[in-house]
Design an enzyme around this catalytic site. Structure first.
Site, PDB file in Angstrom:
ATOM      1  N   GLY A 245       4.619   2.223  15.258  1.00 18.12           N
ATOM      2  CA  GLY A 245       4.487   1.004  14.467  1.00 18.12           C
ATOM      3  C   GLY A 245       3.152   0.344  14.743  1.00 18.12           C
ATOM      4  O   GLY A 245       2.177   1.017  15.094  1.00 18.12           O
ATOM      5  N   SER A 246       3.125  -0.957  14.608  1.00 18.14           N
ATOM      6  CA  SER A 246       1.854  -1.661  14.731  1.00 18.14           C
ATOM      7  C   SER A 246       1.402  -1.748  16.187  1.00 18.14           C
ATOM      8  O   SER A 246       2.217  -1.761  17.107  1.00 18.14           O
ATOM      9  CB  SER A 246       1.998  -3.069  14.169  1.00 18.14           C
ATOM     10  OG  SER A 246       2.978  -3.780  14.893  1.00 18.14           O
ATOM     11  N   THR A 247       0.103  -1.831  16.386  1.00 19.85           N
ATOM     12  CA  THR A 247      -0.453  -1.974  17.730  1.00 19.85           C
ATOM     13  C   THR A 247       0.034  -3.280  18.351  1.00 19.85           C
ATOM     14  O   THR A 247       0.303  -3.350  19.549  1.00 19.85           O
ATOM     15  CB  THR A 247      -1.991  -1.915  17.666  1.00 19.85           C
ATOM     16  OG1 THR A 247      -2.357  -0.596  17.229  1.00 19.85           O
ATOM     17  CG2 THR A 247      -2.629  -2.162  19.024  1.00 19.85           C
ATOM     18  N   GLU A 248       0.193  -4.269  17.506  1.00 20.54           N
ATOM     19  CA  GLU A 248       0.661  -5.576  17.989  1.00 20.54           C
ATOM     20  C   GLU A 248       2.030  -5.462  18.688  1.00 20.54           C
ATOM     21  O   GLU A 248       2.216  -5.944  19.809  1.00 20.54           O
ATOM     22  CB  GLU A 248       0.778  -6.468  16.760  1.00 20.54           C
ATOM     23  CG  GLU A 248       0.950  -7.913  17.019  1.00 20.54           C
ATOM     24  CD  GLU A 248       1.315  -8.612  15.700  1.00 20.54           C
ATOM     25  OE1 GLU A 248       1.230  -7.986  14.626  1.00 20.54           O
ATOM     26  OE2 GLU A 248       1.703  -9.780  15.789  1.00 20.54           O
ATOM     27  N   GLY A 250       3.400  -2.633  19.665  1.00 26.37           N
ATOM     28  CA  GLY A 250       3.226  -1.686  20.769  1.00 26.37           C
ATOM     29  C   GLY A 250       2.808  -2.405  22.042  1.00 26.37           C
ATOM     30  O   GLY A 250       3.278  -2.107  23.138  1.00 26.37           O
ATOM     31  N   GLU A 267       2.974   5.332  19.344  1.00 27.44           N
ATOM     32  CA  GLU A 267       2.110   5.836  18.280  1.00 27.44           C
ATOM     33  C   GLU A 267       1.810   4.644  17.386  1.00 27.44           C
ATOM     34  O   GLU A 267       2.696   4.143  16.699  1.00 27.44           O
ATOM     35  CB  GLU A 267       2.839   6.962  17.529  1.00 27.44           C
ATOM     36  CG  GLU A 267       1.905   7.868  16.792  1.00 27.44           C
ATOM     37  CD  GLU A 267       1.757   7.465  15.346  1.00 27.44           C
ATOM     38  OE1 GLU A 267       0.843   6.653  15.065  1.00 27.44           O
ATOM     39  OE2 GLU A 267       2.549   7.938  14.528  1.00 27.44           O
ATOM     40  N   CYS A 301      -0.391   5.803   9.059  1.00 23.51           N
ATOM     41  CA  CYS A 301      -1.120   5.351  10.253  1.00 23.51           C
ATOM     42  C   CYS A 301      -2.457   6.056  10.391  1.00 23.51           C
ATOM     43  O   CYS A 301      -3.414   5.481  10.887  1.00 23.51           O
ATOM     44  CB  CYS A 301      -0.265   5.546  11.497  1.00 23.51           C
ATOM     45  SG  CYS A 301       0.432   7.193  11.602  1.00 23.51           S
ATOM     46  N   GLU A 398      -6.590  -2.589  10.161  1.00 20.23           N
ATOM     47  CA  GLU A 398      -5.739  -1.650   9.428  1.00 20.23           C
ATOM     48  C   GLU A 398      -5.122  -2.384   8.238  1.00 20.23           C
ATOM     49  O   GLU A 398      -4.361  -3.335   8.416  1.00 20.23           O
ATOM     50  CB  GLU A 398      -4.643  -1.132  10.373  1.00 20.23           C
ATOM     51  CG  GLU A 398      -3.739  -0.113   9.737  1.00 20.23           C
ATOM     52  CD  GLU A 398      -2.715   0.468  10.720  1.00 20.23           C
ATOM     53  OE1 GLU A 398      -2.113  -0.306  11.479  1.00 20.23           O
ATOM     54  OE2 GLU A 398      -2.515   1.688  10.696  1.00 20.23           O
TER      55      GLU A 398
HETATM   56  P1  NAI Z   1       6.114  -3.299  13.117  1.00 17.19           P
HETATM   57  O1  NAI Z   1       5.321  -2.690  14.191  1.00 17.19           O
HETATM   58  O2  NAI Z   1       6.547  -4.708  13.244  1.00 17.19           O
HETATM   59  O3  NAI Z   1       7.443  -2.451  12.867  1.00 17.19           O
HETATM   60  C1  NAI Z   1       7.711  -1.169  13.347  1.00 17.19           C
HETATM   61  C2  NAI Z   1       9.108  -1.116  13.954  1.00 17.19           C
HETATM   62  O4  NAI Z   1       9.166  -1.940  15.107  1.00 17.19           O
HETATM   63  C3  NAI Z   1      10.216  -1.627  13.044  1.00 17.19           C
HETATM   64  O5  NAI Z   1      11.350  -0.822  13.243  1.00 17.19           O
HETATM   65  C4  NAI Z   1      10.465  -3.024  13.559  1.00 17.19           C
HETATM   66  O6  NAI Z   1      11.749  -3.500  13.287  1.00 17.19           O
HETATM   67  C5  NAI Z   1      10.270  -2.855  15.033  1.00 17.19           C
HETATM   68  N1  NAI Z   1       9.915  -4.065  15.775  1.00 17.19           N
HETATM   69  C6  NAI Z   1       9.280  -5.183  15.338  1.00 17.19           C
HETATM   70  N2  NAI Z   1       9.121  -6.052  16.342  1.00 17.19           N
HETATM   71  C7  NAI Z   1       9.634  -5.484  17.437  1.00 17.19           C
HETATM   72  C8  NAI Z   1       9.750  -5.881  18.800  1.00 17.19           C
HETATM   73  N3  NAI Z   1       9.286  -7.045  19.227  1.00 17.19           N
HETATM   74  N4  NAI Z   1      10.341  -5.044  19.672  1.00 17.19           N
HETATM   75  C9  NAI Z   1      10.783  -3.841  19.272  1.00 17.19           C
HETATM   76  N5  NAI Z   1      10.720  -3.426  18.001  1.00 17.19           N
HETATM   77  C10 NAI Z   1      10.144  -4.219  17.093  1.00 17.19           C
HETATM   78  O7  NAI Z   1       5.321  -3.109  11.775  1.00 17.19           O
HETATM   79  P2  NAI Z   1       5.497  -3.955  10.418  1.00 17.19           P
HETATM   80  O8  NAI Z   1       5.596  -5.406  10.703  1.00 17.19           O
HETATM   81  O9  NAI Z   1       6.561  -3.341   9.654  1.00 17.19           O
HETATM   82  O10 NAI Z   1       4.107  -3.699   9.717  1.00 17.19           O
HETATM   83  C11 NAI Z   1       2.982  -4.511  10.032  1.00 17.19           C
HETATM   84  C12 NAI Z   1       1.735  -3.690  10.128  1.00 17.19           C
HETATM   85  O11 NAI Z   1       1.878  -2.750  11.172  1.00 17.19           O
HETATM   86  C13 NAI Z   1       1.405  -2.832   8.930  1.00 17.19           C
HETATM   87  O12 NAI Z   1       0.713  -3.510   7.963  1.00 17.19           O
HETATM   88  C14 NAI Z   1       0.564  -1.766   9.546  1.00 17.19           C
HETATM   89  O13 NAI Z   1      -0.749  -2.219   9.681  1.00 17.19           O
HETATM   90  C15 NAI Z   1       1.167  -1.575  10.894  1.00 17.19           C
HETATM   91  N6  NAI Z   1       2.097  -0.440  10.927  1.00 17.19           N
HETATM   92  C16 NAI Z   1       1.647   0.722  11.427  1.00 17.19           C
HETATM   93  C17 NAI Z   1       2.461   1.810  11.432  1.00 17.19           C
HETATM   94  C18 NAI Z   1       1.996   3.098  11.967  1.00 17.19           C
HETATM   95  O14 NAI Z   1       2.631   4.101  11.734  1.00 17.19           O
HETATM   96  N7  NAI Z   1       0.939   3.117  12.700  1.00 17.19           N
HETATM   97  C19 NAI Z   1       3.801   1.786  10.886  1.00 17.19           C
HETATM   98  C20 NAI Z   1       4.215   0.479  10.432  1.00 17.19           C
HETATM   99  C21 NAI Z   1       3.360  -0.559  10.436  1.00 17.19           C
END
Ligand code: NAI
Length: 803
Positions: A245-248, A250, A267, A301, A398
C-alpha cells in the site's frame, strides 16, 4: 478504394460487453451482504458494522461488506493460530497438493473472478481476464512447486507462524495471490485484510478454499478499512505482517511493530522512471508507455509515471504519444474493447485531480485527448504533463492515476541521476536498441525491478519489491519465499534471552582535560575512532574508561558522538562507489589478506580478548582462530554468493542480481568481541557495502586493536569505519540517518526497538536480534546465507532474449 479508406477512418467499435451473469448470481446467493471468513466459515462480526462496496464505473453499490472489529481480528488470529500446528506439520508435498488444487479451481472459475474484479475495481475486463486472473493462477501453481521443494530449496527453515496480510485495491486478487501463495506454501497460516474498496474477490476466494478442502483456519479474511488493518498489525499473536500500500501507511506499520518481534515486509509506493534513449524504437516506446501508465488506469505501484526522454527524440515522442492517446478507448470496463476503465473511488479521483492541478500551478503543460470521459462513474482521462521540472510535485509524488510527467535529459549519466532523483525505488524501464547502454544503466538505477525494452512484466518466478522508500522484502520467486520462513534454530520465533540487558558500558565517561603533551592522561592514550581509513579523534573530547570484568581499568576509548557518526557515514558513502564497483574477486582477495594480517597479530588480539572478557587464553585463541576462519568464509563467498536467472514465461531472461544495500550501520554484539565484530561487519563488506560499525561496548579495545589490521590491509579507506561509544546512543543516530541504507543491531531488545522505530525516515532495512542472543561460534547462528541476504537486496533485470 476510397470507400475502404473511409470505412477505416470512421469505423466505430461496436459494444462488446462481458456478461455479469455469474457474478450476479453469486452476489444474489449471498443476499449481496458478506460477513467475515473465519475458520473456514462465514462469521458474523461482533458489532455488525458495515459499508457498501461500489462499482466504480457506475458509482452504484454492489454489496454490503463487514467492518471487522478488534474482536473479529482476534477471532481470526485465534483460528489461524489453532490451524498452524497441523498445517505446518504437513509435508511439503501435502501442502503442494492444496496449492495446486487452488490454482486449478481458480482457472475453472476464472470468469467469475475476472468479472467480479472488474465490477468491484473498475479495471477493464480485458486486463482482469487476460492479466490479473491468469497471473493469480500462475502464482498458485508456481508456489505449489515451492511447497513441494521447500525442504530441498530452503533447508533448515521453518514457517514463521500466523501471518497478517494487508493488501491494496489496485490488484485485489493478484495481491492476495502474491501474499497468500508463498505464505501457505511455506506452512504459515493467514489472516488477510483486503482493501475496503475491493473485498469481493477475496471473499469469493475464501469460498474457493473451502471448496477445495483447505483445512479451516488456514486462511481467514477480515474485511474493513484501515482501522481493521491497524488492529491486525497490533494483534499480539501475529508473527509477521506483510503489507502492500502507501508509503505513508507502511511507515505507520513499521513504527507500530517496532520492537514487537513481528517480521515485516513492505511493498510501498513508487515513482518509476521510464527512460527513453535516442536510439530507441519509438513505436515500441509508445506502446510501452501505454502499458506503463495507462494499464489499470495508472493505479499501479510500479507505473512508469516519469518519462525521461533524451532531448533529440523528445518532441517526436510527444507527438507520437498524443496521437496514440487520441485512440485510447475509455468506457464501460466490462466492454472487451476498452483500454481504460474507472478510478477505484471518488477519493482517489479527487487525489488525482488535485495533484494534476498542483502540477499546472507549478508550470506543467497538460495535454489530454479530445474525447470525453463517460459521465457516469469515476473516470479520469489519460494525461500527459510536459514542461515539468524534476523537483515539481508531479515529478516527485505518486499520483496513482493515468497521469505521466515527461522530462528530458542530455546524456546517459544525466538520465541515471534523474532516474534516481526520487525517494522511491520500485521499478524502472529502459528503452534503447543498444544492449550495452541498457546493461550499463540497469545496475545504476536504484530500483528492485528493471525492465529493458518492456514494462510492467510480472511473474511468480521473479521477485518483486523495492529499494529505498518503496519498502523491503520481495514477493515472488525464491526471493519471496524467504519472507515466509525463519531459521529452525530460532526456538519458537519469540525471544528467549534479552541479549543486551544489563550490558551497558563498564566504564564511566570522563571529559579529557589534557592536550597533546600534557602529563594528564591525554587523548593520545585513548584509542581513537577509525573513520575514512584513518584513526581520528572523536569530535568531542570525551572518553570512556574500559574495565576488565574484575573492575580494573584496562584502557580508554573515545566516546563517539552524533557528529562522529555523521562523519563516518559520509566516509562510508564516499567509499561506496569504488567498493561496490570493485570486482567480487578483488573484494575476496582483500578479505583473505585481512585474515592473513589478523593471523599475524593473533597473539596480541587473543591477549586483548582474554583481558577484556576474562576468558582463558585457550578460549581467546579459539576466538581469534574462528575469526580468521570466518574471514576466509566470506572471502570465499564474496564471488560465489551470486544471483539467478529466473524462468519467467516470456521471451526474456530475468536476471536476479543481489546488490549491496549501500552504507550500512552495524551495532556489533557485546559478546565474543572479535568474532562478533567479524561476523557482523565482514558479510556486508563482502557483498559490496560500506559499514559504520559500533564495536562491542563492553570490550571495545579488541576492535580498536583491529585498526592496525585494517591499516596494513588493502581495504580502501571508508569501507569499514569504527566508532566506539554508547552502542544504543550511536545506533539510534545511525537508524535515523537518511544516508544509511540499512542497520543491523545486535544489542538489547529495547535498543532494537528504537532502531526499528527510528528507521522510518528513509524506510531503511533493519535487522535486529529478535530471536535473542546468537552463539557466534555456531555456524548455523553465526554465519552463512542469512547474513548475506541481509546485506543485499535483489534486483530483477528483465532482458529480452530469443526470437
Ligand atoms: P493505503 O495504504 O491506505 O491502503 C492500503 C491498505 O492498507 C488497505 O487495505 C487499507 O485498508 C490498509 N490500511 C490503511 N491504514 C492502515 C493502518 N493504519 N494500518 C493497517 N492497515 C491500514 O492506501 P490508500 O489510502 O488506499 O491509497 C492512497 C495512496 O496510496 C494512493 O493514491 C497511492 O498513491 C498509494 N497506494 C499505493 C499502492 C501500492 O501498491 N504501492 C496501493 C494502494 C495505494
Amino acid at each position: 478504394m476510397n470507400e475502404i479508406t473511409e470505412i477505416f477512418d470512421t469505423l466505430e467499435y461496436g459494444p462488446a460487453p462481458e456478461s455479469t451473469e455469474p457474478v450476479d448470481s453469486w452476489l444474489d446467493q449471498h443476499g449481496r451482504e458478506f460477513s467475515l471468513w473465519i475458520e473456514g466459515a462465514w462469521h458474523d462480526s461482533t458489532d455488525g458494522a458495515g459499508f457498501e462496496t461500489e462499482n466504480p464505473a457506475t458509482g452504484r453499490p454492489l454489496a454490503r461488506i463487514t467492518q471487522g472489529s478488534e474482536a473479529d481480528v482476534d477471532s481470526a488470529v485465534a483460528a489461524a493460530r489453532a490451524a498452524f500446528p497441523a498445517w505446518s506439520g504437513l509435508s511439503g508435498h501435502q501442502r503442494a497438493r492444496y496449492l495446486y488444487a487452488i490454482a486449478r479451481r481458480l482457472q475453472r472459475d476464472s470468469r467469475l473472478f475476472a468479472v467480479l474484479e472488474t465490477l468491484d475495481n473498475g479495471k477493464p475486463i480485458r486486463e482482469a481476464r487476460d492479466i490479473d486472473i491468469p497471473l493469480v493462477a500462475r502464482h498458485f501453481y508456481h508456489h505449489a512447486g515451492w511447497a513441494q521443494l521447500i525442504e530441498r530449496e530452503l533447508p533448515g527453515q521453518v514457517p514463521i507462524g500466523v501471518v497478517g496480510q494487508i493488501i491494496p485495491w489496485n490488484f485485489p486478487l493478484l495481491m492476495l495471490a502474491w501474499k497468500v501463495a508463498p505464505a501457505l506454501a511455506a506452512g504459515n497460516t493467514v489472516v488477510l485484510k483486503p482493501a475496503e474498496f475491493t473485498s469481493l474477490t477475496a471473499l469469493a476466494f475464501a469460498e474457493l478454499t473451502a471448496a477445495i478442502g483447505l483445512p479451516p483456519g488456514v486462511f481467514n479474511v477480515v474485511t474493513g478499512d484501515g482501522r481493521t488493518g491497524s488492529a491486525l498489525v497490533e494483534q499480539s499473536d501475529v508473527d509477521k505482517i506483510a503489507f502492500t500500500g502507501s508509503t505513508e501507511v507502511g511507515r505507520i506499520i513499521r513504527e507500530v511493530t517496532a520492537g514487537s518481534g513481528k517480521r515485516l515486509s513492505l511493498e510501498l509506493g513508487g515513482k518509476s522512471p521510464f527512460l527513453v534513449y535516442d536510439d530507441a524504437d519509438l513505436d515500441s516506446v509508445v506502446e510501452g508507455v501505454v502499458d506503463a501508465i495507462w494499464f489499470n488506469q495508472g493505479q499501479v505501484c510500479c507505473a512508469g509515471s516519469r518519462i525521461l526522454a533524451q532531448e533529440g527524440i523528445a518532441d517526436r515522442l510527444v507527438q507520437k504519444l498524443k496521437a496514440r492517446m487520441e485512440t485510447l478507448r475509455m468506457g464501460d470496463p466490462l466492454d472487451k474493447a476498452v483500454d481504460l476503465g474507472a478510478i477505484v473511488a471518488p477519493v482517489q479521483l479527487e487525489r488525482i485531480r488535485s495533484l494534476v492541478e498542483r502540477g499546472r500551478e507549478e508550470g506543467a503543460e497538460l495535454w489530454q485527448p479530445s474525447w470525453s470521459c463517460p459521465a457516469e462513474g469515476w473516470f479520469y482521462p489519460p494525461t500527459l504533463l510536459t514542461n515539468v521540472d524534476p523537483a515539481d510535485t508531479v515529478a516527485q509524488v505518486e499520483i496513482f492515476g493515468p497521469v505521466v510527467a515527461l522530462m528530458t535529459f542530455r546524456t546517459p549519466a544525466e538520465s541515471v541521476l534523474l532516474a534516481n532523483d526520487t525517494r522511491y525505488g520500485l521499478a524502472a524501464s529502459i528503452w534503447t536498441e543498444s544492449i550495452n547502454l541498457a546493461l550499463d544503466v540497469a545496475p545504476k538505477i536504484q530500483a528492485g525491478t528493471v525492465w529493458i525494452n518492456c514494462t510492467n512484466m510480472f511473474d511468480a518466478a521473479s521477485g518483486f519489491g523495492g529499494y529505498r522508500e518503496s519498502g523491503f522484502g520481495r514477493e515472488g520467486g525464491l526471493e519471496g519465499m524467504w519472507e515466509y520462513v525463519r531459521p529452525a534454530w530460532e526456538a519458537d520465533g519469540r525471544r528467549v534471552v534479552d541479549p543486551g540487558a544489563g550490558s551497558s558500558a563498564t566504564g564511566t565517561t570522563s571529559q579529557n582535560q589534557g592536550t597533546d603533551g600534557d602529563e594528564v592522561p591525554g587523548v593520545d592514550r585513548t584509542a581513537k575512532l577509525y573513520v575514512g581509513g584513518r584513526q581520528v579523534r572523536p569530535d568531542a573530547p570525551y572518553t570512556i574508561e574500559v574495565r576488565a570484568p574484575d573492575g580494573s581499568l584496562i584502557g580508554e576509548v573515545g566516546r563517539g558522538s552524533r557528529k562522529d557518526i555523521r562523519n563516518a557515514v559520509e566516509a562510508a558513502n564516499s567509499a561506496l562507489a569504488g567498493w561496490t564497483a570493485s570486482t567480487a574477486h578483488n573484494r575476496a582477495q582483500i578479505l583473505y589478506f585481512l585474515a592473513e594480517n589478523l593471523s599475524a597479530r593473533s597473539a596480541e588480539l587473543a591477549g586483548r580478548i582474554a583481558v577484556s572478557t576474562g576468558v582463558g587464553s585457550d578460549a581467546a585463541e579459539l576466538e581469534v582462530a574462528r575469526s580468521i576462519e570466518r574471514l576466509f568464509l566470506y572471502a570465499g563467498l564474496a564471488d560465489k554468493w551470486d544471483g539467478r536467472v529466473h524462468h519467467t514465461p516470456f521471451r526474456n531472461v530475468t536476471l536476479a542480481m543481489p546488490e549491496p544495500l549501500g552504507a550500512m550501520g552495524v551495532a556489533c554484539p557485546d559478546e565474543s568481541p572479535l568474532l562478533g565484530f567479524i561476523s557482523t561487519v565482514i558479510p556486508p563488506i563482502a557483498m559490496g557495502n560500506a559499514v559504520v560499525a559500533i564495536p562491542s561496548e563492553r570490550a571495545p579495545l579488541v576492535a580498536t586493536d583491529f585498526y592496525q589490521v585494517l591499516e596494513t590491509s588493502d581495504l580502501p579507506g571508508g569501507v569499514i569505519n569504527i566508532v566506539t561509544g554508547s552502542r544504543d546512543e550511536l545506533a539510534e543516530v545511525l537508524a535515523a540517518h537518511d544516508g544509511v541504507a540499512g542497520v543491523w543491531y545486535f544489542g538489547s531488545i529495547a535498543g532494537g526497538a528504537a532502531v526499528e522505530r527510528l528507521s522510518i525516515g528513509n524506510m531503511k532495512r533493519t535487522w535486529t536480534n529478535q530471536a535473542g542472543t546468537r552463539d557466534w561460534y555456531d555456524p548455523e547462528q553465526g554465519e552463512g546465507d542469512e547474513f548475506l541476504r541481509q546485506s543485499t537486496h535483489v534486483k530483477n533485470i528483465w532482458v529480452p532474449y530469443g526470437e
